[in-house]
Design a protein around this motif. Structure first.
Motif, PDB file in Angstrom:
ATOM      1  N   ARG A  12       0.849  -1.184   0.000  1.00 39.11           N
ATOM      2  CA  ARG A  12       0.000   0.000   0.000  1.00 39.11           C
ATOM      3  C   ARG A  12       0.892   1.243   0.000  1.00 39.11           C
ATOM      4  NH1 ARG A  12      -4.011  -0.322   5.014  1.00 39.11           N
ATOM      5  NH2 ARG A  12      -2.021  -0.229   6.121  1.00 39.11           N
ATOM      6  N   GLY A  13       0.410   2.304  -0.603  1.00 36.98           N
ATOM      7  CA  GLY A  13       1.156   3.557  -0.586  1.00 36.98           C
ATOM      8  C   GLY A  13       0.232   4.726  -0.828  1.00 36.98           C
ATOM      9  N   ILE A  14       0.785   5.916  -0.717  1.00 33.10           N
ATOM     10  CA  ILE A  14       0.011   7.122  -1.000  1.00 33.10           C
ATOM     11  C   ILE A  14       0.835   8.026  -1.909  1.00 33.10           C
ATOM     12  CG2 ILE A  14       0.819   8.371   1.057  1.00 33.10           C
ATOM     13  CD1 ILE A  14      -2.117   9.470   1.229  1.00 33.10           C
ATOM     14  N   ILE A  15       0.184   8.624  -2.885  1.00 33.22           N
ATOM     15  CA  ILE A  15       0.868   9.505  -3.832  1.00 33.22           C
ATOM     16  C   ILE A  15       1.137  10.844  -3.150  1.00 33.22           C
ATOM     17  CG2 ILE A  15       0.709  10.697  -6.050  1.00 33.22           C
ATOM     18  CD1 ILE A  15      -1.185   8.468  -6.978  1.00 33.22           C
ATOM     19  N   THR A  16       2.400  11.243  -3.099  1.00 29.77           N
ATOM     20  CA  THR A  16       2.762  12.511  -2.464  1.00 29.77           C
ATOM     21  C   THR A  16       3.133  13.593  -3.476  1.00 29.77           C
ATOM     22  OG1 THR A  16       5.031  11.700  -2.186  1.00 29.77           O
ATOM     23  CG2 THR A  16       3.518  11.423  -0.331  1.00 29.77           C
ATOM     24  N   ARG A  17       3.491  13.189  -4.691  1.00 31.34           N
ATOM     25  CA  ARG A  17       3.851  14.169  -5.723  1.00 31.34           C
ATOM     26  C   ARG A  17       3.637  13.552  -7.098  1.00 31.34           C
ATOM     27  NH1 ARG A  17       9.688  16.586  -5.056  1.00 31.34           N
ATOM     28  NH2 ARG A  17       8.728  17.068  -3.036  1.00 31.34           N
ATOM     29  N   VAL A  18       3.133  14.364  -8.019  1.00 31.35           N
ATOM     30  CA  VAL A  18       2.870  13.889  -9.378  1.00 31.35           C
ATOM     31  C   VAL A  18       3.596  14.787 -10.373  1.00 31.35           C
ATOM     32  CG1 VAL A  18       1.113  13.486 -11.148  1.00 31.35           C
ATOM     33  CG2 VAL A  18       0.614  12.955  -8.752  1.00 31.35           C
ATOM     34  N   SER A  19       4.301  14.167 -11.310  1.00 28.69           N
ATOM     35  CA  SER A  19       4.949  14.906 -12.395  1.00 28.69           C
ATOM     36  C   SER A  19       4.280  14.530 -13.708  1.00 28.69           C
ATOM     37  CB  SER A  19       6.443  14.585 -12.465  1.00 28.69           C
ATOM     38  OG  SER A  19       7.018  15.163 -13.624  1.00 28.69           O
ATOM     39  N   ARG A  20       3.622  15.501 -14.325  1.00 28.90           N
ATOM     40  CA  ARG A  20       2.991  15.254 -15.619  1.00 28.90           C
ATOM     41  C   ARG A  20       4.033  15.269 -16.737  1.00 28.90           C
ATOM     42  NH1 ARG A  20      -1.653  13.117 -13.876  1.00 28.90           N
ATOM     43  NH2 ARG A  20      -2.614  14.457 -12.279  1.00 28.90           N
ATOM     44  N   ILE A  21       5.149  15.950 -16.488  1.00 26.47           N
ATOM     45  CA  ILE A  21       6.175  16.091 -17.529  1.00 26.47           C
ATOM     46  C   ILE A  21       6.840  14.746 -17.817  1.00 26.47           C
ATOM     47  CG2 ILE A  21       8.361  17.197 -18.142  1.00 26.47           C
ATOM     48  CD1 ILE A  21       7.505  19.574 -16.409  1.00 26.47           C
ATOM     49  N   ILE A  22       7.265  14.056 -16.755  1.00 26.32           N
ATOM     50  CA  ILE A  22       7.938  12.765 -16.959  1.00 26.32           C
ATOM     51  C   ILE A  22       7.004  11.590 -16.684  1.00 26.32           C
ATOM     52  CG2 ILE A  22      10.206  13.714 -16.422  1.00 26.32           C
ATOM     53  CD1 ILE A  22       9.979  12.437 -13.644  1.00 26.32           C
ATOM     54  N   GLU A  23       5.728  11.896 -16.414  1.00 27.19           N
ATOM     55  CA  GLU A  23       4.712  10.874 -16.154  1.00 27.19           C
ATOM     56  C   GLU A  23       5.166   9.891 -15.075  1.00 27.19           C
ATOM     57  OE1 GLU A  23       3.518   9.079 -19.824  1.00 27.19           O
ATOM     58  OE2 GLU A  23       2.213  10.769 -20.330  1.00 27.19           O
ATOM     59  N   ALA A  24       5.514  10.454 -13.925  1.00 27.09           N
ATOM     60  CA  ALA A  24       5.939   9.647 -12.782  1.00 27.09           C
ATOM     61  C   ALA A  24       5.360  10.254 -11.513  1.00 27.09           C
ATOM     62  CB  ALA A  24       7.459   9.579 -12.703  1.00 27.09           C
ATOM     63  N   ALA A  25       5.397   9.477 -10.443  1.00 22.69           N
ATOM     64  CA  ALA A  25       4.855   9.944  -9.167  1.00 22.69           C
ATOM     65  C   ALA A  25       5.734   9.470  -8.018  1.00 22.69           C
ATOM     66  CB  ALA A  25       3.426   9.434  -8.974  1.00 22.69           C
ATOM     67  N   GLU A  26       5.795  10.291  -6.974  1.00 23.18           N
ATOM     68  CA  GLU A  26       6.473   9.896  -5.739  1.00 23.18           C
ATOM     69  C   GLU A  26       5.449   9.216  -4.845  1.00 23.18           C
ATOM     70  OE1 GLU A  26       9.519  12.342  -3.209  1.00 23.18           O
ATOM     71  OE2 GLU A  26       7.527  12.651  -2.335  1.00 23.18           O
ATOM     72  N   ILE A  27       5.807   8.041  -4.360  1.00 24.58           N
ATOM     73  CA  ILE A  27       4.910   7.243  -3.531  1.00 24.58           C
ATOM     74  C   ILE A  27       5.538   7.052  -2.158  1.00 24.58           C
ATOM     75  CG2 ILE A  27       3.550   5.129  -3.380  1.00 24.58           C
ATOM     76  CD1 ILE A  27       3.076   6.734  -5.950  1.00 24.58           C
ATOM     77  N   PHE A  28       4.760   7.303  -1.123  1.00 29.81           N
ATOM     78  CA  PHE A  28       5.212   7.044   0.242  1.00 29.81           C
ATOM     79  C   PHE A  28       4.565   5.744   0.701  1.00 29.81           C
ATOM     80  CE2 PHE A  28       5.255   8.749   4.888  1.00 29.81           C
ATOM     81  CZ  PHE A  28       6.301   7.892   5.185  1.00 29.81           C
ATOM     82  N   LEU A  29       5.386   4.726   0.941  1.00 25.57           N
ATOM     83  CA  LEU A  29       4.899   3.440   1.439  1.00 25.57           C
ATOM     84  C   LEU A  29       4.782   3.550   2.957  1.00 25.57           C
ATOM     85  CD1 LEU A  29       7.176   1.115  -0.740  1.00 25.57           C
ATOM     86  CD2 LEU A  29       4.934   2.080  -1.310  1.00 25.57           C
ATOM     87  N   LYS A  30       3.626   3.968   3.423  1.00 26.94           N
ATOM     88  CA  LYS A  30       3.464   4.359   4.821  1.00 26.94           C
ATOM     89  C   LYS A  30       3.354   3.187   5.790  1.00 26.94           C
ATOM     90  CE  LYS A  30       1.297   8.111   5.935  1.00 26.94           C
ATOM     91  NZ  LYS A  30       0.266   9.158   6.138  1.00 26.94           N
ATOM     92  N   ASP A  31       3.411   1.972   5.281  1.00 23.46           N
ATOM     93  CA  ASP A  31       3.493   0.809   6.169  1.00 23.46           C
ATOM     94  C   ASP A  31       4.938   0.472   6.514  1.00 23.46           C
ATOM     95  OD1 ASP A  31       0.707   0.157   6.416  1.00 23.46           O
ATOM     96  OD2 ASP A  31       0.768  -0.645   4.379  1.00 23.46           O
ATOM     97  N   ILE A  32       5.878   0.911   5.672  1.00 19.01           N
ATOM     98  CA  ILE A  32       7.281   0.549   5.885  1.00 19.01           C
ATOM     99  C   ILE A  32       8.216   1.760   5.853  1.00 19.01           C
ATOM    100  CG2 ILE A  32       7.000  -1.815   5.053  1.00 19.01           C
ATOM    101  CD1 ILE A  32       8.178  -0.928   2.379  1.00 19.01           C
ATOM    102  N   GLY A  33       7.661   2.967   5.774  1.00 20.64           N
ATOM    103  CA  GLY A  33       8.471   4.173   5.872  1.00 20.64           C
ATOM    104  C   GLY A  33       9.409   4.426   4.713  1.00 20.64           C
ATOM    105  N   ARG A  34       9.034   4.005   3.517  1.00 18.25           N
ATOM    106  CA  ARG A  34       9.907   4.176   2.348  1.00 18.25           C
ATOM    107  C   ARG A  34       9.250   5.080   1.313  1.00 18.25           C
ATOM    108  NH1 ARG A  34      14.944   1.456   3.333  1.00 18.25           N
ATOM    109  NH2 ARG A  34      14.449  -0.160   4.865  1.00 18.25           N
ATOM    110  N   LYS A  35      10.078   5.882   0.634  1.00 18.85           N
ATOM    111  CA  LYS A  35       9.605   6.699  -0.480  1.00 18.85           C
ATOM    112  C   LYS A  35      10.243   6.200  -1.765  1.00 18.85           C
ATOM    113  CE  LYS A  35       8.608  10.968   2.048  1.00 18.85           C
ATOM    114  NZ  LYS A  35       8.906  12.414   2.178  1.00 18.85           N
ATOM    115  N   ILE A  36       9.414   6.044  -2.789  1.00 23.93           N
ATOM    116  CA  ILE A  36       9.900   5.570  -4.083  1.00 23.93           C
ATOM    117  C   ILE A  36       9.280   6.414  -5.188  1.00 23.93           C
ATOM    118  CG2 ILE A  36      10.262   3.200  -3.278  1.00 23.93           C
ATOM    119  CD1 ILE A  36       7.631   2.425  -4.609  1.00 23.93           C
TER     120      ILE A  36
END
Length: 211
Positions: free
Chosen positions: A77-101
């Motif tokens: 599970r994760g939550i989207i913290t930032r969205v980039s329309r330019i490179i079509e990518a998103a920053e995801i915070f995996l809030k069950d394990i404390g990781r950002k990807i």
């Protein structure tokens, strides 16, 4: 349905048995409560089965959305913290394990409501009354790495000194090391290594820190 964070004000007084899942610095690390780890394991097992059988790509991607993503060979599970329309990518915070990807949009999948009932499992923590030995606003990389080596993935006990907000607290931490077969106070271990010092203020802002 929004996924709640664990309310640290309602955790019982005294030691809480935890597992440290991610360490960024002595003032920023994430723990999971061992008292509910069976519930989390059950959720994870069901999520793997669900996503293997029927996964659905997200179409309307925006910040603060809960998602299901693949990380290190497992669905999380994760939550989207930032969205980039330019490179079509998103920053995801995996809030069950404390990781950002960061992932491309075509690797973000919908998270069914049945997986939103259990609160986010990682509690954001920082050591109370602890500061950096060096007069610097940022923890040096070598000090952050040492903190990871002596704490991450071990069994621990936290004593909550001050709840901050849902999902966050300042704590004292006792580590039961798997690698070294020893038990020690995390703050005192960092002081002996020349990384940290006792601080008269309950919180010191040396980045990265709880904020």
């Amino acid at each position: 349905m929004e996924i709640e964070s664990i309310d640290t004000t309602y955790l019982r007084p005294g030691h809480q048995e935890v597992r440290i899942v991610c360490v960024e610095s002595p003032l920023l690390f994430w723990v999971q409560l061992r008292s509910v780890e069976k519930l989390y394991e059950k959720l994870q097992n069901k999520l793997q089965i669900k996503m293997a059988a029927n996964k659905k790509l997200m179409t309307n991607i925006r910040e603060d959305q809960a998602v299901s993503v693949m990380y290190n060979g497992l669905w999380h599970r994760g939550i989207i913290t930032r969205v980039s329309r330019i490179i079509e990518a998103a920053e995801i915070f995996l809030k069950d394990i404390g990781r950002k990807i960061c992932l491309p949009h075509n690797e973000l999948y919908e998270l069914d409501h049945e997986f939103r009932k259990l609160p986010w499992q990682a509690i954001m923590c920082g050591l109370a009354y602890t500061g950096s030995e060096l007069p610097t606003p940022i923890w040096p990389e070598v000090n952050k790495n040492l903190a990871r080596i002596i704490a991450e993935k071990n069994m621990e006990w936290i004593n909550i000194v001050q709840p901050l907000w849902k999902g966050a607290a300042l704590v004292n931490l006792q580590v039961q090391s798997i690698n070294f077969d020893a038990s020690y106070d995390f703050t005192e271990a960092l002081i002996k290594l020349g990384i940290a010092r006792h601080n008269k203020n309950i919180m010191e802002h040396v980045s990265p820190a709880v904020q």
